[in-house]
Scaffold this motif. Sequence first.
Motif, PDB file in Angstrom:
ATOM      1  N   ASP A  63       0.820  -1.212   0.000  1.00 26.74           N
ATOM      2  CA  ASP A  63       0.000   0.000   0.000  1.00 26.74           C
ATOM      3  C   ASP A  63       0.852   1.259   0.000  1.00 26.74           C
ATOM      4  OD1 ASP A  63       1.065  -0.211   2.536  1.00 26.74           O
ATOM      5  OD2 ASP A  63      -0.853  -0.170   3.590  1.00 26.74           O
ATOM      6  N   GLY A  64       2.111   1.135  -0.389  1.00 27.43           N
ATOM      7  CA  GLY A  64       3.027   2.268  -0.407  1.00 27.43           C
ATOM      8  C   GLY A  64       4.194   2.104   0.547  1.00 27.43           C
ATOM      9  N   ARG A  65       4.155   1.082   1.398  1.00 26.38           N
ATOM     10  CA  ARG A  65       5.281   0.820   2.301  1.00 26.38           C
ATOM     11  C   ARG A  65       6.455   0.271   1.496  1.00 26.38           C
ATOM     12  NH1 ARG A  65       1.989  -1.402   7.557  1.00 26.38           N
ATOM     13  NH2 ARG A  65       0.002  -0.675   6.730  1.00 26.38           N
ATOM     14  N   THR A  69       6.533  -3.736   3.732  1.00 21.51           N
ATOM     15  CA  THR A  69       6.731  -4.073   5.141  1.00 21.51           C
ATOM     16  C   THR A  69       6.769  -2.826   6.015  1.00 21.51           C
ATOM     17  OG1 THR A  69       9.150  -3.964   5.097  1.00 21.51           O
ATOM     18  CG2 THR A  69       8.139  -6.070   4.493  1.00 21.51           C
ATOM     19  N   SER A  70       6.533  -3.046   7.286  1.00 22.76           N
ATOM     20  CA  SER A  70       6.782  -2.046   8.327  1.00 22.76           C
ATOM     21  C   SER A  70       6.981  -2.818   9.630  1.00 22.76           C
ATOM     22  CB  SER A  70       5.637  -1.033   8.438  1.00 22.76           C
ATOM     23  OG  SER A  70       4.433  -1.653   8.829  1.00 22.76           O
ATOM     24  N   TYR A  92      10.826   7.285   8.099  1.00 21.28           N
ATOM     25  CA  TYR A  92       9.511   7.153   7.483  1.00 21.28           C
ATOM     26  C   TYR A  92       8.686   6.140   8.259  1.00 21.28           C
ATOM     27  CZ  TYR A  92      11.500   9.740   3.632  1.00 21.28           C
ATOM     28  OH  TYR A  92      12.097  10.725   2.881  1.00 21.28           O
ATOM     29  N   GLY A  93       7.370   6.346   8.275  1.00 18.42           N
ATOM     30  CA  GLY A  93       6.497   5.439   8.993  1.00 18.42           C
ATOM     31  C   GLY A  93       5.126   5.391   8.379  1.00 18.42           C
ATOM     32  N   ALA A 127       5.184   7.830   5.208  1.00 17.04           N
ATOM     33  CA  ALA A 127       5.064   9.244   5.611  1.00 17.04           C
ATOM     34  C   ALA A 127       6.348   9.679   6.314  1.00 17.04           C
ATOM     35  CB  ALA A 127       3.875   9.411   6.558  1.00 17.04           C
ATOM     36  N   LEU A 128       6.815  10.865   5.999  1.00 20.68           N
ATOM     37  CA  LEU A 128       7.994  11.399   6.673  1.00 20.68           C
ATOM     38  C   LEU A 128       7.615  11.711   8.118  1.00 20.68           C
ATOM     39  CD1 LEU A 128      10.934  12.349   6.543  1.00 20.68           C
ATOM     40  CD2 LEU A 128      10.083  14.603   5.849  1.00 20.68           C
ATOM     41  N   ILE A 129       8.244  11.013   9.047  1.00 20.67           N
ATOM     42  CA  ILE A 129       7.957  11.157  10.471  1.00 20.67           C
ATOM     43  C   ILE A 129       8.938  12.126  11.123  1.00 20.67           C
ATOM     44  CG2 ILE A 129       7.867   9.901  12.677  1.00 20.67           C
ATOM     45  CD1 ILE A 129       5.605   9.159  10.731  1.00 20.67           C
ATOM     46  N   TYR A 130      10.185  12.073  10.687  1.00 24.70           N
ATOM     47  CA  TYR A 130      11.229  12.882  11.306  1.00 24.70           C
ATOM     48  C   TYR A 130      12.337  13.146  10.298  1.00 24.70           C
ATOM     49  CZ  TYR A 130      15.305  14.019  14.182  1.00 24.70           C
ATOM     50  OH  TYR A 130      16.424  14.612  14.705  1.00 24.70           O
TER      51      TYR A 130
END
Length: 170
Positions: A63-65, A69-70, A92-93, A127-130
């Motif tokens: 789905d874009g990961r 994976t995550s 990214y998360g 998504a950019l988390i940090y």
Amino acid sequence: MRCISSRLISFAVAAGIAVTAGIASAAGAASHITVIDDAATGKALLGRFDYVGSWQHVHGKHDGRTNGTSTRSTHTGDVAILRFSGTRVRIYGVRGRSGGRAGIALDETSTGGRPVDFFALRTQTHALIYESPVLSNGVHTVSIVVWGTRDERGHYYYVNIDGAEVESPP
């Protein structure tokens, strides 16, 4: 061209190949970007995540990961540590209604850190988390600590990591 480059990078990361790509900054100086997948693990190894606690590896989510994976946790105090060599890191998360809160510390061992929220009304993958400030070139550590708290509109407490990018000089 960007699409072809992204596909080649995704293939290389899936095959376990270290990926470095060149980019030019506004000042014209080139940098290298190394992509680190969440599934690249190893205790105290450069360019690998070290998960301490009860982290769960999620796979098969195309789905874009990165690589589908995550790696996620809801357990207060769980820590994901990334040692890297370079001048900047981006984490990214996955953000969504089940997202919780975490603290991110750079070159520190404290469990406090800068607050980051994995909550969003709509799911956001990769998504950019940090993003760190520009650092001196060398070995650095970024730690992500699960706080076990959430936005009042949230459904759960997931801190869900998709990977990182490390910037370094050519």
